[in-house]
Design an enzyme around this catalytic site. Structure first.
Site, PDB file in Angstrom:
ATOM      1  N   GLN A 279      -7.397   9.913 118.738  1.00 48.09           N
ATOM      2  CA  GLN A 279      -8.856   9.955 118.668  1.00 48.09           C
ATOM      3  C   GLN A 279      -9.496   9.813 120.048  1.00 48.09           C
ATOM      4  O   GLN A 279      -9.233   8.849 120.765  1.00 48.09           O
ATOM      5  CB  GLN A 279      -9.367   8.838 117.763  1.00 48.09           C
ATOM      6  CG  GLN A 279      -8.937   8.994 116.304  1.00 48.09           C
ATOM      7  CD  GLN A 279      -9.282   7.764 115.491  1.00 48.09           C
ATOM      8  OE1 GLN A 279      -8.696   6.700 115.681  1.00 48.09           O
ATOM      9  NE2 GLN A 279     -10.244   7.895 114.604  1.00 48.09           N
ATOM     10  N   GLN A 301      -8.519  15.597 118.764  1.00 51.29           N
ATOM     11  CA  GLN A 301      -8.888  14.858 117.552  1.00 51.29           C
ATOM     12  C   GLN A 301     -10.242  14.175 117.774  1.00 51.29           C
ATOM     13  O   GLN A 301     -10.451  13.484 118.768  1.00 51.29           O
ATOM     14  CB  GLN A 301      -7.831  13.814 117.213  1.00 51.29           C
ATOM     15  CG  GLN A 301      -8.126  13.053 115.922  1.00 51.29           C
ATOM     16  CD  GLN A 301      -6.963  12.182 115.478  1.00 51.29           C
ATOM     17  OE1 GLN A 301      -5.846  12.313 115.977  1.00 51.29           O
ATOM     18  NE2 GLN A 301      -7.209  11.285 114.542  1.00 51.29           N
ATOM     19  N   ASP A 302     -11.168  14.389 116.821  1.00 50.38           N
ATOM     20  CA  ASP A 302     -12.496  13.740 116.843  1.00 50.38           C
ATOM     21  C   ASP A 302     -13.354  14.187 118.021  1.00 50.38           C
ATOM     22  O   ASP A 302     -14.006  13.379 118.687  1.00 50.38           O
ATOM     23  CB  ASP A 302     -12.357  12.214 116.859  1.00 50.38           C
ATOM     24  CG  ASP A 302     -11.792  11.655 115.563  1.00 50.38           C
ATOM     25  OD1 ASP A 302     -11.588  12.441 114.627  1.00 50.38           O
ATOM     26  OD2 ASP A 302     -11.558  10.438 115.494  1.00 50.38           O
ATOM     27  N   ASP A 323      -9.882  16.617 112.369  1.00 58.63           N
ATOM     28  CA  ASP A 323     -11.201  16.033 112.068  1.00 58.63           C
ATOM     29  C   ASP A 323     -12.174  16.209 113.224  1.00 58.63           C
ATOM     30  O   ASP A 323     -12.936  15.294 113.561  1.00 58.63           O
ATOM     31  CB  ASP A 323     -11.067  14.541 111.741  1.00 58.63           C
ATOM     32  CG  ASP A 323     -10.077  14.250 110.634  1.00 58.63           C
ATOM     33  OD1 ASP A 323      -9.821  15.144 109.813  1.00 58.63           O
ATOM     34  OD2 ASP A 323      -9.556  13.118 110.593  1.00 58.63           O
ATOM     35  N   ARG A 391     -11.518  17.447 105.121  1.00 58.69           N
ATOM     36  CA  ARG A 391     -10.970  16.439 104.218  1.00 58.69           C
ATOM     37  C   ARG A 391     -11.971  15.281 104.138  1.00 58.69           C
ATOM     38  O   ARG A 391     -12.765  15.061 105.060  1.00 58.69           O
ATOM     39  CB  ARG A 391      -9.593  15.959 104.685  1.00 58.69           C
ATOM     40  CG  ARG A 391      -9.545  15.366 106.083  1.00 58.69           C
ATOM     41  CD  ARG A 391      -8.151  14.872 106.411  1.00 58.69           C
ATOM     42  NE  ARG A 391      -8.096  14.202 107.715  1.00 58.69           N
ATOM     43  CZ  ARG A 391      -7.225  13.262 108.025  1.00 58.69           C
ATOM     44  NH1 ARG A 391      -6.332  12.850 107.119  1.00 58.69           N
ATOM     45  NH2 ARG A 391      -7.222  12.709 109.222  1.00 58.69           N
TER      46      ARG A 391
END
Length: 484
Positions: A279, A301-302, A323, A391
């Site tokens: 993240q 990620q993120d 994500d 998700r």
């Protein structure tokens, strides 16, 4: 591990019981404000007296507490704004803002739990209950005040859409070679803050071509800032903090925008921590009525944390892996290019992870008239990694893809579970008239919360309906579609 006893965590949630049910909206807001102030005090003094705080990781624990102090400070500012006699706002404004205060509270609680602080359930629940009451009143009774009138000149006169370096208004110029008024974005922001009441109603900061490796924060009190560069990948604001090094997800962000009415164009925001660092946020936004035009967001990620409030993105590029568009704002992306990158071995890609965890929150992620495709690093190894539209990060996660070109990299099932059956009956995931080799809904998930939308259902997710964008986006001069 635990903090000191929950009884010492705030006298701030006393007064909750039966008496509150008879109070009106303003009285409930006043109580909420006093308790938020106490929550902020607790977080800030806990950092100051960290020896009395027990946590498995002092660095990460302090970062979580600092985040809580910042978040509760923003909530205090927002509630004060609503309680001001001079303030005018609509029912939609009240619903959005109170939901954002709730999101701030939840973000704090989530971070503390992740860092293994003990948070008493009653303490957590009481402020949540109080804010629930305020949100319910704002929705049922409404607020008949008109929208806050714009200050003279604050509408920008279409400035964001028409801006050019040769002839448009500039208040500060940032240039690494010394040819501007400042060499860093932070210096320009500090100069703007120092102007106090003399500051322009719409402050324009022009950032010339270059790579600016700095942490940038647009604080809650700094409204109507416009940040403009020389173009995507010409003006780059960069960082490389991940959660492990920064101490928290919020702290990892290269740029953190909280002040309302933030506008940006022709800039790349990036976090270069890489997929192995997990993240790592490039941009975090909680600015209400913020607009990003011709910008790029690069990470893994993120990448892009659409934390809260109303946000609009037009002709932007978003790069990431897991994500990488996430959060609980009401965020609409129009005519954007979404590039899926190559993740770590064994990982999968999920474009969105929307964080709505209450059924009455006016939030969600809408991808409209855009394009989803693999970045060059993934194209060479496409068969080794699965990619999903999203998700459910939280129980009432809401995401819609409509009239968007979906590349074949999208798995036939479309969407992925977070953890078993969690949220599958309470989420809302929709698709409407998407195109491309990854758009077929024939083999999509059969979850109760997944919907192939009709035209009437899709209209609810247009800019005009979903975020009342027709009332505030035109002032920017940025092109947009108010309807389908």
């Amino acid at each position: 591990m635990k903090t000191t006893s929950a009884a010492t965590i705030l006298l701030f949630f006393l007064a909750m019981a039966a008496a509150i049910t008879g109070l009106d909206e303003m009285e409930i807001l006043q109580i909420a404000q006093s308790q938020v102030i106490q929550a902020r005090y607790w977080a800030e003094t806990s950092v100051s007296f960290k020896d009395s705080i027990k946590c498995h990781d002092a660095v990460n624990g302090d970062a979580a507490l600092r985040d809580c102090g910042k978040l509760y400070g923003e909530s205090q500012f927002r509630l004060s704004q609503m309680l001001s006699k001079e303030s005018t706002y609509t029912r939609d404004d009240a619903h959005t803002w109170l939901s954002a205060v709730m999101i701030n509270h939840r973000t704090c609680m989530d971070e503390l739990k992740e860092k293994e602080y003990h948070v008493d359930h009653d303490v957590e629940r009481n402020l949540t209950t109080l804010l629930d009451m305020a949100i319910a009143l704002s929705r049922s009774k409404g607020n008949e005040k008109r929208s806050q009138p714009l200050e003279e000149g604050s509408d920008g006169g279409g400035l964001l859409g028409s801006w050019n370096a040769a002839g448009s208004k500039v208040d500060f110029t940032v240039a690494q070679d010394g040819s501007g008024s400042h060499k860093t974005i932070k210096e320009a922001l500090d100069a703007l803050a120092a102007m106090d009441h003399k500051r322009p109603s719409r402050a324009v900061i022009y950032v010339k071509s270059g790579v600016y490796s700095e942490k940038v924060q647009i604080l809650q009190a700094m409204n109507n800032v416009m940040l403009v560069g020389d173009g995507i990948d010409k003006t780059i604001v960069t960082g490389e903090r991940d959660v492990a090094s920064a101490g928290s997800l919020l702290s990892s962000s290269t740029v953190d925008v909280s002040g309302d009415g933030f506008w940006a164009r022709d800039i790349t925001f990036e976090n270069t921590a890489g997929p192995s660092k997990h993240q790592a946020v490039a941009l975090k936004v909680s600015s209400d009525k913020s607009v990003f035009y011709k910008c790029s967001f690069k990470g893994y990620q993120d990448t892009l944390y659409v934390h809260s409030n109303r946000q609009f993105y037009r002709q932007c590029q978003i790069y990431g892996t897991v994500d990488f568009i996430f959060g609980d704002a009401a965020a609409v992306f129009q005519d954007c290019d979404i590039f899926v990158r190559k993740p770590m071995p064994g990982q999968f890609n999920s474009i969105t992870a929307q964080g709505r965890d209450r059924a009455d929150e006016p939030t969600g992620i809408v991808i409209h008239g855009s394009r989803v495709r693999p970045d060059s690093d993934l194209s060479a190894d496409l068969g080794s990694f699965k990619t999903y539209l999203g998700r459910p990060w939280k129980q009432y996660s809401k995401t819609v893809f409509m009239k968007t070109d979906l590349d074949e990299l999208i798995e036939p099932k479309g969407w992925r579970e977070w953890d078993g059956s969690y949220a599958l009956s309470t989420l809302f995931y929709g698709e409407y008239m998407n195109t491309g080799s990854g758009a077929s809904t024939d083999n999509r998930v059969s979850w109760p919360g997944f919907h192939v939308l009709g035209e009437d259902e899709a209209r609810a997710f247009t800019v005009g309906r979903f975020m009342d964008g027709d009332s505030w986006i035109p002032t920017t001069g940025v092109p947009y579609w108010g309807g389908i």
